[in-house]
Design a protein around this motif. Structure first.
Motif, mmCIF file in Angstrom:
data_model
loop_
_atom_site.group_PDB
_atom_site.id
_atom_site.type_symbol
_atom_site.label_atom_id
_atom_site.label_comp_id
_atom_site.label_asym_id
_atom_site.label_seq_id
_atom_site.Cartn_x
_atom_site.Cartn_y
_atom_site.Cartn_z
ATOM 1 N N SER A 70 39.435 42.978 19.491
ATOM 2 C CA SER A 70 38.794 41.570 20.358
ATOM 3 C C SER A 70 37.859 41.134 19.427
ATOM 4 O O SER A 70 37.664 39.740 19.551
ATOM 5 N N LEU A 71 36.986 41.700 18.512
ATOM 6 C CA LEU A 71 36.214 41.316 17.544
ATOM 7 C C LEU A 71 36.753 40.063 16.816
ATOM 8 O O LEU A 71 36.374 38.956 16.954
ATOM 9 N N SER A 72 37.759 40.346 16.247
ATOM 10 C CA SER A 72 38.490 39.714 15.343
ATOM 11 C C SER A 72 39.026 38.535 15.917
ATOM 12 O O SER A 72 38.932 37.304 15.206
ATOM 13 N N GLY A 73 39.892 38.693 17.015
ATOM 14 C CA GLY A 73 40.399 37.512 17.871
ATOM 15 C C GLY A 73 39.322 36.486 18.231
ATOM 16 O O GLY A 73 39.764 35.288 18.192
ATOM 17 N N VAL A 123 32.456 33.748 21.745
ATOM 18 C CA VAL A 123 31.186 34.280 21.143
ATOM 19 C C VAL A 123 30.641 35.125 22.180
ATOM 20 O O VAL A 123 30.019 36.264 21.934
ATOM 21 N N LEU A 124 30.564 34.858 23.281
ATOM 22 C CA LEU A 124 29.900 35.502 24.411
ATOM 23 C C LEU A 124 30.743 36.899 24.363
ATOM 24 O O LEU A 124 30.201 37.804 24.609
ATOM 25 N N GLU A 125 31.881 36.867 24.509
ATOM 26 C CA GLU A 125 32.805 37.835 24.610
ATOM 27 C C GLU A 125 32.617 39.040 23.483
ATOM 28 O O GLU A 125 32.617 40.218 23.463
ATOM 29 N N ILE A 126 32.180 38.426 22.482
ATOM 30 C CA ILE A 126 31.919 39.562 21.106
ATOM 31 C C ILE A 126 30.643 40.168 21.531
ATOM 32 O O ILE A 126 30.887 41.234 21.375
ATOM 33 N N PHE A 127 29.817 39.453 22.033
ATOM 34 C CA PHE A 127 28.337 40.057 22.379
ATOM 35 C C PHE A 127 28.601 41.005 23.463
ATOM 36 O O PHE A 127 28.119 42.306 23.661
ATOM 37 N N ILE A 157 38.034 34.492 15.518
ATOM 38 C CA ILE A 157 39.143 33.616 14.673
ATOM 39 C C ILE A 157 38.968 32.305 15.595
ATOM 40 O O ILE A 157 38.901 31.188 15.230
ATOM 41 N N ILE A 158 39.012 32.455 17.007
ATOM 42 C CA ILE A 158 38.783 31.464 17.775
ATOM 43 C C ILE A 158 37.618 30.519 17.610
ATOM 44 O O ILE A 158 37.619 29.344 17.630
ATOM 45 N N VAL A 216 37.559 26.794 15.925
ATOM 46 C CA VAL A 216 37.165 25.521 16.674
ATOM 47 C C VAL A 216 35.918 24.807 15.896
ATOM 48 O O VAL A 216 35.897 23.795 15.842
ATOM 49 N N GLN A 217 35.250 25.584 15.165
ATOM 50 C CA GLN A 217 33.920 25.296 14.382
ATOM 51 C C GLN A 217 34.401 24.201 13.357
ATOM 52 O O GLN A 217 34.056 23.143 12.896
#
Length: 236
Positions: free
Chosen positions: A5-8, A35-39, A11-12, A16-17
């Motif tokens: 989950s973190l890596s996916g 980014v929100l999903e990472i946190f 990567i997204i 995009v950036q």
């Protein structure tokens, strides 16, 4: 799964950036969601893994529990609101394509993103403060893979009906209102797509709708309901 989950999501966000062709409102919201999903996952997964390795013998102190609860409600609420914002973005893009760039401009995108964060904060902070102002009994540690609200309320040496009501109200705001906005947006989107005369228009619109949105919200809402429904059962 946590590392995946973190890596996916990383990567997204990075893709995009660095890719200027993806600097559009839809991908702006998607990158922020990643980014929100990472946190969001990081607020739960480390403690869950630690409990798994210790066979459920790792306690959570009240202070740590309050911190985790705040970020869990805050980030989860922002996730849900952001999905509603993304549905609104697709609604404008498909139903009003000629006016899309005028309506969904960058200042509006920033305002919607900041508004989602502010709303999540305003929902999370009062609920966390309300719950942790309860007088707790002797046992001040919780043995659970994450700090769920019923587990905290069961430690309280006071009546928690007001706190339960607050939890119900905030859960409705976080889940019910965004879900209604998404459902209404999709109704208008599907109606607009069905009115497109050309087959080429159908082929362009449906994949755009299905791939960018319909796979995401169901997963988030099922995850939220999976966590909240047992809490409501414990409180009843």
């Amino acid at each position: 799964m946590y590392l995946t989950s973190l890596s996916g999501n990383a990567i997204i966000a990075v893709t995009v950036q660095i890719n200027h062709s993806l600097h559009t409102p839809m991908y702006f919201f998607l990158a922020n969601l990643a980014v929100l999903e990472i946190f969001y996952t990081s607020s739960i997964a480390p403690l869950a893994l630690e409990n798994l390795l210790s066979m459920g013998k790792t306690p959570v102190c009240i202070t740590g529990c309050g911190t985790q609860m705040f970020f869990f409600v805050f980030l989860g609420g922002v996730d849900c609101v952001l999905f509603a914002v993304m549905a609104y973005d697709r609604f404008i893009a498909i139903c009003y394509p000629l006016r899309y760039t005028l309506i969904v401009n960058w200042p509006l995108c920033v305002e919607l993103m900041v508004g989602s964060l502010v709303l999540g904060f305003l929902l999370s902070l009062p609920l966390t403060i309300l719950i942790f102002h309860l007088p707790f009994c002797n046992n001040s540690k919780i043995y659970h893979f994450y700090c769920d609200m019923p587990a905290v309320m069961r430690l309280a040496c006071a009546d928690t009906h007001v706190h339960q009501t607050a939890l119900y109200i905030i859960s409705f705001i976080v889940l019910g209102i965004p879900l209604s906005v998404i459902s209404i947006s999709y109704v208008f989107i599907v109606e607009a797509i069905l009115q497109i005369q050309s087959a080429e228009g159908h082929h362009q619109a449906f994949p755009n709708l299905l791939l960018s949105h319909l796979s995401g919200p169901p997963a988030v809402w099922l995850h939220q309901l999976y966590i909240l429904v047992p809490q409501f059962q414990l409180l009843s």
